[in-house]
Design a protein around this motif. Structure first.
Motif, PDB file in Angstrom:
ATOM      1  N   ALA A  24       4.798  14.381  -8.736  1.00  0.00           N
ATOM      2  CA  ALA A  24       5.935  15.298  -8.677  1.00  0.00           C
ATOM      3  C   ALA A  24       6.574  15.444 -10.055  1.00  0.00           C
ATOM      4  O   ALA A  24       6.900  16.553 -10.481  1.00  0.00           O
ATOM      5  N   ARG A  25       6.734  14.335 -10.757  1.00  0.00           N
ATOM      6  CA  ARG A  25       7.315  14.390 -12.102  1.00  0.00           C
ATOM      7  C   ARG A  25       6.405  15.142 -13.062  1.00  0.00           C
ATOM      8  O   ARG A  25       6.874  15.920 -13.888  1.00  0.00           O
ATOM      9  N   ALA A  26       5.102  14.909 -12.954  1.00  0.00           N
ATOM     10  CA  ALA A  26       4.154  15.599 -13.841  1.00  0.00           C
ATOM     11  C   ALA A  26       4.162  17.099 -13.561  1.00  0.00           C
ATOM     12  O   ALA A  26       4.159  17.913 -14.491  1.00  0.00           O
ATOM     13  N   ASP A  27       4.179  17.476 -12.282  1.00  0.00           N
ATOM     14  CA  ASP A  27       4.217  18.897 -11.914  1.00  0.00           C
ATOM     15  C   ASP A  27       5.483  19.577 -12.434  1.00  0.00           C
ATOM     16  O   ASP A  27       5.460  20.748 -12.799  1.00  0.00           O
ATOM     17  N   ALA A  28       6.587  18.846 -12.455  1.00  0.00           N
ATOM     18  CA  ALA A  28       7.858  19.409 -12.902  1.00  0.00           C
ATOM     19  C   ALA A  28       8.008  19.336 -14.423  1.00  0.00           C
ATOM     20  O   ALA A  28       9.026  19.751 -14.960  1.00  0.00           O
ATOM     21  N   ARG A  51       0.838  -1.207   0.000  1.00  0.00           N
ATOM     22  CA  ARG A  51       0.000   0.000   0.000  1.00  0.00           C
ATOM     23  C   ARG A  51       0.870   1.254   0.000  1.00  0.00           C
ATOM     24  O   ARG A  51       0.617   2.206  -0.745  1.00  0.00           O
ATOM     25  N   MET A  52       1.913   1.259   0.835  1.00  0.00           N
ATOM     26  CA  MET A  52       2.813   2.419   0.882  1.00  0.00           C
ATOM     27  C   MET A  52       3.543   2.589  -0.447  1.00  0.00           C
ATOM     28  O   MET A  52       3.749   3.713  -0.909  1.00  0.00           O
ATOM     29  N   THR A  53       3.926   1.482  -1.071  1.00  0.00           N
ATOM     30  CA  THR A  53       4.600   1.548  -2.368  1.00  0.00           C
ATOM     31  C   THR A  53       3.709   2.233  -3.398  1.00  0.00           C
ATOM     32  O   THR A  53       4.170   3.094  -4.155  1.00  0.00           O
ATOM     33  N   HIS A  54       2.434   1.880  -3.422  1.00  0.00           N
ATOM     34  CA  HIS A  54       1.501   2.512  -4.366  1.00  0.00           C
ATOM     35  C   HIS A  54       1.374   4.016  -4.095  1.00  0.00           C
ATOM     36  O   HIS A  54       1.350   4.816  -5.027  1.00  0.00           O
ATOM     37  N   ILE A  55       1.290   4.385  -2.839  1.00  0.00           N
ATOM     38  CA  ILE A  55       1.168   5.802  -2.488  1.00  0.00           C
ATOM     39  C   ILE A  55       2.425   6.552  -2.917  1.00  0.00           C
ATOM     40  O   ILE A  55       2.358   7.638  -3.505  1.00  0.00           O
ATOM     41  N   ILE A  56       3.580   5.975  -2.643  1.00  0.00           N
ATOM     42  CA  ILE A  56       4.842   6.622  -3.004  1.00  0.00           C
ATOM     43  C   ILE A  56       4.972   6.729  -4.524  1.00  0.00           C
ATOM     44  O   ILE A  56       5.405   7.757  -5.051  1.00  0.00           O
ATOM     45  N   GLU A  57       4.571   5.696  -5.259  1.00  0.00           N
ATOM     46  CA  GLU A  57       4.607   5.756  -6.722  1.00  0.00           C
ATOM     47  C   GLU A  57       3.694   6.870  -7.241  1.00  0.00           C
ATOM     48  O   GLU A  57       4.058   7.598  -8.163  1.00  0.00           O
ATOM     49  N   ASP A  58       2.521   7.003  -6.627  1.00  0.00           N
ATOM     50  CA  ASP A  58       1.604   8.070  -7.032  1.00  0.00           C
ATOM     51  C   ASP A  58       2.212   9.443  -6.753  1.00  0.00           C
ATOM     52  O   ASP A  58       2.105  10.364  -7.570  1.00  0.00           O
ATOM     53  N   LEU A  59       2.857   9.599  -5.593  1.00  0.00           N
ATOM     54  CA  LEU A  59       3.506  10.867  -5.268  1.00  0.00           C
ATOM     55  C   LEU A  59       4.627  11.185  -6.261  1.00  0.00           C
ATOM     56  O   LEU A  59       4.769  12.319  -6.711  1.00  0.00           O
TER      57      LEU A  59
END
Length: 165
Positions: free
Chosen positions: A59-63, A47-55
């Protein structure tokens, strides 16, 4: 956003730490108890891996550092793969998943992002559905229309104008 992300990560971290504390705090545990604790820790780690991947994706999309990786594939096949992956989880919860895709749907798009999008939508439907999820994929001339419907409570009318805030 940061508050939401922190909250989303806090819950699985608390569960992992609590499970580890309880497991380590008892001197004599059976193998089954250890396996159960490890299964919980593994699930929360995923679950944490999925959340971190989404973050990371956000972040990449915003940049502006997330170029699309377009390839040719059949969208109906992708949907079928995703539904197949979620079917056993749905069965365990007593929820049926029905996919209706009446024709081949060739597309040139980023398959990874579409997989994540529709996996998230189906995962969300599983969380709130009572007994069934229906996915309809059809060609409306120039566009494909994908509908995912479940028999859950839905979003209250008063909250609907705020969905994208």
């Amino acid at each position: 956003f940061m508050a939401d992300a922190s909250h989303e990560l806090r819950t699985p971290v608390v569960i992992v730490r609590g499970e580890a504390d309880v497991t380590l705090g008892k001197e004599n545990r059976s193998e089954a108890e250890y396996r159960e604790s490890l299964a919980i820790i593994q699930s929360e780690g995923e679950r944490m891996t999925h959340i971190i991947e989404d973050l990371f994706t956000l972040a990449r999309a915003d940049a502006g550092q997330m170029p699309l990786q377009k390839t040719d594939f059949y969208f109906d096949d992708l949907l079928a793969e995703i539904v197949k992956a979620y079917r056993s989880l749905a069965d365990k919860r007593g929820i049926s998943i029905e996919l209706k895709a009446v024709e081949e749907m060739p597309v040139n798009a980023d398959q990874h992002l579409l997989r994540r999008l529709f996996s998230n939508l189906i995962d969300n439907a599983l969380k709130y559905s009572k007994s069934h999820i229906k996915i309809n994929a059809e060609n409306n001339g120039e566009n494909y229309q994908i509908t995912i419907a479940d028999d859950g409570l839905g979003i209250p009318l008063s909250d609907q104008p705020h969905i994208f805030e």
